[in-house]
Design a protein around this motif. Structure first.
Motif, PDB file in Angstrom:
ATOM      1  N   LEU A  58     -20.497   0.361  -4.276  1.00 33.02           N
ATOM      2  CA  LEU A  58     -19.446   0.820  -5.184  1.00 33.02           C
ATOM      3  C   LEU A  58     -20.026   1.156  -6.549  1.00 33.02           C
ATOM      4  CD1 LEU A  58     -16.477   1.362  -5.702  1.00 33.02           C
ATOM      5  CD2 LEU A  58     -16.187  -1.051  -6.282  1.00 33.02           C
ATOM      6  N   ASP A  59     -20.957   0.350  -7.019  1.00 31.60           N
ATOM      7  CA  ASP A  59     -21.576   0.595  -8.317  1.00 31.60           C
ATOM      8  C   ASP A  59     -22.278   1.951  -8.322  1.00 31.60           C
ATOM      9  OD1 ASP A  59     -22.178  -0.599 -10.983  1.00 31.60           O
ATOM     10  OD2 ASP A  59     -24.246  -0.351 -10.306  1.00 31.60           O
ATOM     11  N   ALA A  60     -23.019   2.228  -7.251  1.00 30.48           N
ATOM     12  CA  ALA A  60     -23.729   3.512  -7.167  1.00 30.48           C
ATOM     13  C   ALA A  60     -22.749   4.681  -7.106  1.00 30.48           C
ATOM     14  CB  ALA A  60     -24.634   3.516  -5.938  1.00 30.48           C
ATOM     15  N   ALA A  61     -21.637   4.491  -6.411  1.00 26.27           N
ATOM     16  CA  ALA A  61     -20.649   5.572  -6.288  1.00 26.27           C
ATOM     17  C   ALA A  61     -19.933   5.825  -7.603  1.00 26.27           C
ATOM     18  CB  ALA A  61     -19.644   5.228  -5.193  1.00 26.27           C
ATOM     19  N   LEU A  62     -19.485   4.765  -8.272  1.00 24.18           N
ATOM     20  CA  LEU A  62     -18.723   4.935  -9.504  1.00 24.18           C
ATOM     21  C   LEU A  62     -19.610   5.398 -10.658  1.00 24.18           C
ATOM     22  CD1 LEU A  62     -16.163   1.980  -9.472  1.00 24.18           C
ATOM     23  CD2 LEU A  62     -15.988   4.282  -8.503  1.00 24.18           C
ATOM     24  N   ALA A  63     -20.914   5.133 -10.556  1.00 22.33           N
ATOM     25  CA  ALA A  63     -21.832   5.619 -11.589  1.00 22.33           C
ATOM     26  C   ALA A  63     -21.862   7.147 -11.629  1.00 22.33           C
ATOM     27  CB  ALA A  63     -23.236   5.070 -11.341  1.00 22.33           C
ATOM     28  N   LYS A  64     -21.472   7.769 -10.517  1.00 19.82           N
ATOM     29  CA  LYS A  64     -21.416   9.242 -10.464  1.00 19.82           C
ATOM     30  C   LYS A  64     -20.092   9.783 -11.013  1.00 19.82           C
ATOM     31  CE  LYS A  64     -22.638   9.073  -6.046  1.00 19.82           C
ATOM     32  NZ  LYS A  64     -22.995   9.514  -4.662  1.00 19.82           N
ATOM     33  N   LYS A  65     -19.246   8.876 -11.471  1.00 20.57           N
ATOM     34  CA  LYS A  65     -17.976   9.196 -12.148  1.00 20.57           C
ATOM     35  C   LYS A  65     -17.029  10.056 -11.302  1.00 20.57           C
ATOM     36  CE  LYS A  65     -19.749   8.648 -16.851  1.00 20.57           C
ATOM     37  NZ  LYS A  65     -19.855   9.232 -18.209  1.00 20.57           N
ATOM     38  N   PRO A  66     -16.685   9.587 -10.111  1.00 17.87           N
ATOM     39  CA  PRO A  66     -15.652  10.302  -9.367  1.00 17.87           C
ATOM     40  C   PRO A  66     -14.323  10.207 -10.105  1.00 17.87           C
ATOM     41  CG  PRO A  66     -16.041   8.158  -8.379  1.00 17.87           C
ATOM     42  CD  PRO A  66     -17.094   8.341  -9.434  1.00 17.87           C
ATOM     43  N   ARG A  67     -13.486  11.176  -9.913  1.00 24.93           N
ATOM     44  CA  ARG A  67     -12.175  11.143 -10.558  1.00 24.93           C
ATOM     45  C   ARG A  67     -11.289  10.063  -9.948  1.00 24.93           C
ATOM     46  NH1 ARG A  67      -9.738  12.126 -15.296  1.00 24.93           N
ATOM     47  NH2 ARG A  67      -7.657  13.031 -15.093  1.00 24.93           N
ATOM     48  N   VAL A  68     -11.414   9.878  -8.623  1.00 28.87           N
ATOM     49  CA  VAL A  68     -10.580   8.917  -7.900  1.00 28.87           C
ATOM     50  C   VAL A  68     -11.440   8.117  -6.932  1.00 28.87           C
ATOM     51  CG1 VAL A  68      -8.712   8.658  -6.190  1.00 28.87           C
ATOM     52  CG2 VAL A  68      -8.480  10.323  -8.053  1.00 28.87           C
ATOM     53  N   PHE A  69     -11.195   6.823  -6.874  1.00 24.73           N
ATOM     54  CA  PHE A  69     -11.750   5.966  -5.823  1.00 24.73           C
ATOM     55  C   PHE A  69     -10.574   5.467  -4.994  1.00 24.73           C
ATOM     56  CE2 PHE A  69     -12.864   1.444  -4.649  1.00 24.73           C
ATOM     57  CZ  PHE A  69     -13.615   1.793  -3.531  1.00 24.73           C
ATOM     58  N   LEU A  70     -10.591   5.765  -3.699  1.00 23.44           N
ATOM     59  CA  LEU A  70      -9.499   5.421  -2.786  1.00 23.44           C
ATOM     60  C   LEU A  70      -9.956   4.276  -1.892  1.00 23.44           C
ATOM     61  CD1 LEU A  70      -6.763   5.934  -1.467  1.00 23.44           C
ATOM     62  CD2 LEU A  70      -7.758   7.937  -0.334  1.00 23.44           C
ATOM     63  N   PHE A  71      -9.200   3.199  -1.908  1.00 19.30           N
ATOM     64  CA  PHE A  71      -9.600   1.944  -1.245  1.00 19.30           C
ATOM     65  C   PHE A  71      -8.477   1.497  -0.325  1.00 19.30           C
ATOM     66  CE2 PHE A  71     -10.175  -2.793  -1.461  1.00 19.30           C
ATOM     67  CZ  PHE A  71     -11.440  -2.852  -0.916  1.00 19.30           C
ATOM     68  N   ASN A  72      -8.834   1.100   0.896  1.00 16.73           N
ATOM     69  CA  ASN A  72      -7.850   0.749   1.924  1.00 16.73           C
ATOM     70  C   ASN A  72      -8.072  -0.698   2.375  1.00 16.73           C
ATOM     71  OD1 ASN A  72      -7.374   1.759   5.370  1.00 16.73           O
ATOM     72  ND2 ASN A  72      -5.845   1.008   3.956  1.00 16.73           N
ATOM     73  N   ASN A  73      -7.074  -1.559   2.135  1.00 17.62           N
ATOM     74  CA  ASN A  73      -7.213  -2.981   2.455  1.00 17.62           C
ATOM     75  C   ASN A  73      -5.829  -3.590   2.689  1.00 17.62           C
ATOM     76  OD1 ASN A  73      -8.375  -5.673   2.530  1.00 17.62           O
ATOM     77  ND2 ASN A  73      -7.605  -5.965   0.455  1.00 17.62           N
ATOM     78  N   PRO A  74      -5.596  -4.143   3.912  1.00 24.61           N
ATOM     79  CA  PRO A  74      -6.384  -4.114   5.146  1.00 24.61           C
ATOM     80  C   PRO A  74      -6.627  -2.680   5.638  1.00 24.61           C
ATOM     81  CG  PRO A  74      -4.657  -5.779   5.305  1.00 24.61           C
ATOM     82  CD  PRO A  74      -4.359  -4.956   4.079  1.00 24.61           C
ATOM     83  N   SER A  75      -7.667  -2.565   6.439  1.00 22.76           N
ATOM     84  CA  SER A  75      -8.167  -1.240   6.791  1.00 22.76           C
ATOM     85  C   SER A  75      -7.571  -0.692   8.084  1.00 22.76           C
ATOM     86  CB  SER A  75      -9.693  -1.284   6.941  1.00 22.76           C
ATOM     87  OG  SER A  75     -10.186  -0.124   7.593  1.00 22.76           O
ATOM     88  N   ASN A  76      -7.210   0.555   8.035  1.00 20.77           N
ATOM     89  CA  ASN A  76      -7.030   1.383   9.220  1.00 20.77           C
ATOM     90  C   ASN A  76      -8.174   2.398   9.161  1.00 20.77           C
ATOM     91  OD1 ASN A  76      -6.260   3.066  11.290  1.00 20.77           O
ATOM     92  ND2 ASN A  76      -4.406   3.837  10.284  1.00 20.77           N
ATOM     93  N   PRO A  77      -9.159   2.317  10.081  1.00 24.87           N
ATOM     94  CA  PRO A  77      -9.035   1.900  11.473  1.00 24.87           C
ATOM     95  C   PRO A  77      -9.622   0.544  11.846  1.00 24.87           C
ATOM     96  CG  PRO A  77     -10.991   3.229  11.250  1.00 24.87           C
ATOM     97  CD  PRO A  77     -10.382   3.133   9.865  1.00 24.87           C
ATOM     98  N   THR A  78     -10.259  -0.182  10.958  1.00 26.35           N
ATOM     99  CA  THR A  78     -11.062  -1.326  11.396  1.00 26.35           C
ATOM    100  C   THR A  78     -10.305  -2.647  11.464  1.00 26.35           C
ATOM    101  OG1 THR A  78     -11.827  -1.975   9.177  1.00 26.35           O
ATOM    102  CG2 THR A  78     -13.069  -0.241  10.314  1.00 26.35           C
ATOM    103  N   GLY A  79      -9.194  -2.761  10.735  1.00 20.36           N
ATOM    104  CA  GLY A  79      -8.482  -4.029  10.678  1.00 20.36           C
ATOM    105  C   GLY A  79      -9.142  -5.057   9.780  1.00 20.36           C
TER     106      GLY A  79
END
Length: 401
Positions: free
Chosen positions: A157-178
């Motif tokens: 997550l640190d590496a991803a957000l360091a690239k400054k995306p406009r949106v981070f979309l997070f799914n919890n609990p997860s579909n498809p993994t549960g």
């Protein structure tokens, strides 16, 4: 407009629906089909929900409603949120939509400009990619394989957000993994999120009432209350209350974001229908015995599915702690052939097609969710079909050569 039409026209048909349609066709031909493919809860809401809908029909005003959602519905949602520890929100922080998917689309359209980046973990819910592509946004996928229990690490997550995306979309609990993130895992990720104030956070948490093993539901705002200024919480009636066809979704977040969604509603849908609103209020404020009972039943079904997955040599299947899915890595079957039928299995799609043709069991290829080594099993089928379907699944593996 023509560019938008072109982008939508290029969208690939949903692998989930392709499997479902093939299973339906085979069943119509007389085949004995057991479906583990569609993520619907397979139960109906309590009678008080239907009673509220019937009463609403009797007193229907026939008038336009609120673009945000009726006050009574928003208040019921706020109380619902308070029960899971998300407090301090007001009506001005909230908006409704025609299901969570509609709310997420509205949010992405409001927050993303053409060329902006949206980041999310893989495996992902299929609509995330579709929505991003329709909006011509860039996608940054964060691979979370079975080897790390399909969960995002703080370093990723640190590496991803360091690239400054406009949106981070997070799914919890997860579909498809549960999979469900623990309190400590959410806290560690929230600490990373706090370092990057330029990114909006959408938490797609529509399975927050379907959590097993006492692990509990946890949100970034629980861990870091200051993140309330840019975290947008998504919820829905579909899974918890057995109401996927009623199409009621919610968001809670910064007032400026809610206002944007309300404005989009005024131009997209105007309002939720009175009957749907009445049913939704009844679901949220009435007896909770149906969702409570179903959650316990899903946990028991989860245990049965996991026991079978763990008994098959080569299959890797992290133990899910919520929703109603398991997501086994079945790549051990690649390069093999199903002996009785001669079906060659090169990938997850071949596996699912062969399983459906040979054993009458429908699952969804993992590539639909960005993880081609796996497949999704939805265990919401009737209870009397679960063990026979799992037995066929195990038999199929035993017949691979």
């Amino acid at each position: 407009m023509l560019q938008l039409a072109s982008r939508i026209g290029r969208a690939k048909p949903s692998a989930i629906m392709q499997v479902a349609e093939k299973a339906k066709r085979l069943k119509a031909e007389g085949r004995d089909i057991i479906s583990f493919s569609i993520g619907v809860p397979n139960f109906l809401p309590g009678p008080h929900v239907y009673a509220a809908a019937a009463e609403a029909l009797k007193r229907d005003s026939g008038q336009y409603g609120s673009n945000r959602g009726a006050d009574a519905l928003i208040d019921a949602f706020l109380a619902h949120m308070a029960e899971i520890g998300l407090t301090g929100y007001t009506r001005a922080n909230c908006a409704t939509g025609v299901g969570a998917k509609h709310v997420i689309y509205n949010l992405c359209e409001a927050l993303l400009d053409e060329g902006d980046t949206i980041a999310f973990p893989t495996p992902y819910w299929t609509s995330y990619v579709d929505i991003a592509e329709i909006l011509d946004a860039k996608i940054d996928l964060l691979p979370c394989p079975a080897e790390q229990n399909y969960k995002l690490t703080p370093a990723q997550l640190d590496a991803a957000l360091a690239k400054k995306p406009r949106v981070f979309l997070f799914n919890n609990p997860s579909n498809p993994t549960g999979m469900v993130y623990s309190k400590d895992e959410i806290s560690a990720l929230a600490d990373v999120v706090a370092k990057y104030p330029d990114t909006w956070i959408i938490t797609d948490d529509i399975y927050n009432r379907m959590v097993f093993d006492g692990i509990g539901y946890h949100n970034f705002v629980h861990a870091r209350p200051e993140l309330r200024d840019r975290v947008i919480f998504i919820d829905s009636l579909s899974k918890t209350y057995g109401m996927p066809g009623w199409r009621v979704g919610f968001m809670a977040g910064p007032e400026v974001v809610a206002k944007a969604v309300v404005t989009m509603n005024s131009n997209h849908i105007t309002n939720l229908p009175e009957v749907t609103t009445a049913a939704a209020i009844a679901a949220l404020t009435g007896p909770q015995d149906v969702p409570t009972q179903r959650c316990a039943e899903f946990q028991a079904k989860r245990d049965q599915v996991i026991a079978v997955m763990q008994s098959i040599p080569g299959v890797v299947c992290p133990r899910p702690e919520g929703a109603f899915y398991v997501f086994p890595d079945i790549s051990c079957a690649f390069g093999k052939t199903h002996g009785p039928t001669g079906f060659a299995i090169a990938n997850d799609v071949d596996f699912c097609n062969a399983l459906l043709e040979a054993k009458g069991v429908a699952c969804v290829p993992g590539s639909a969710f960005g993880e081609p080594r796996a497949l999704r099993i939805s265990y919401t089928c009737p209870t009397d079909q679960l063990l026979p379907g799992l037995a066929r699944f195990r038999e199929f593996f035993a017949e691979l050569v």
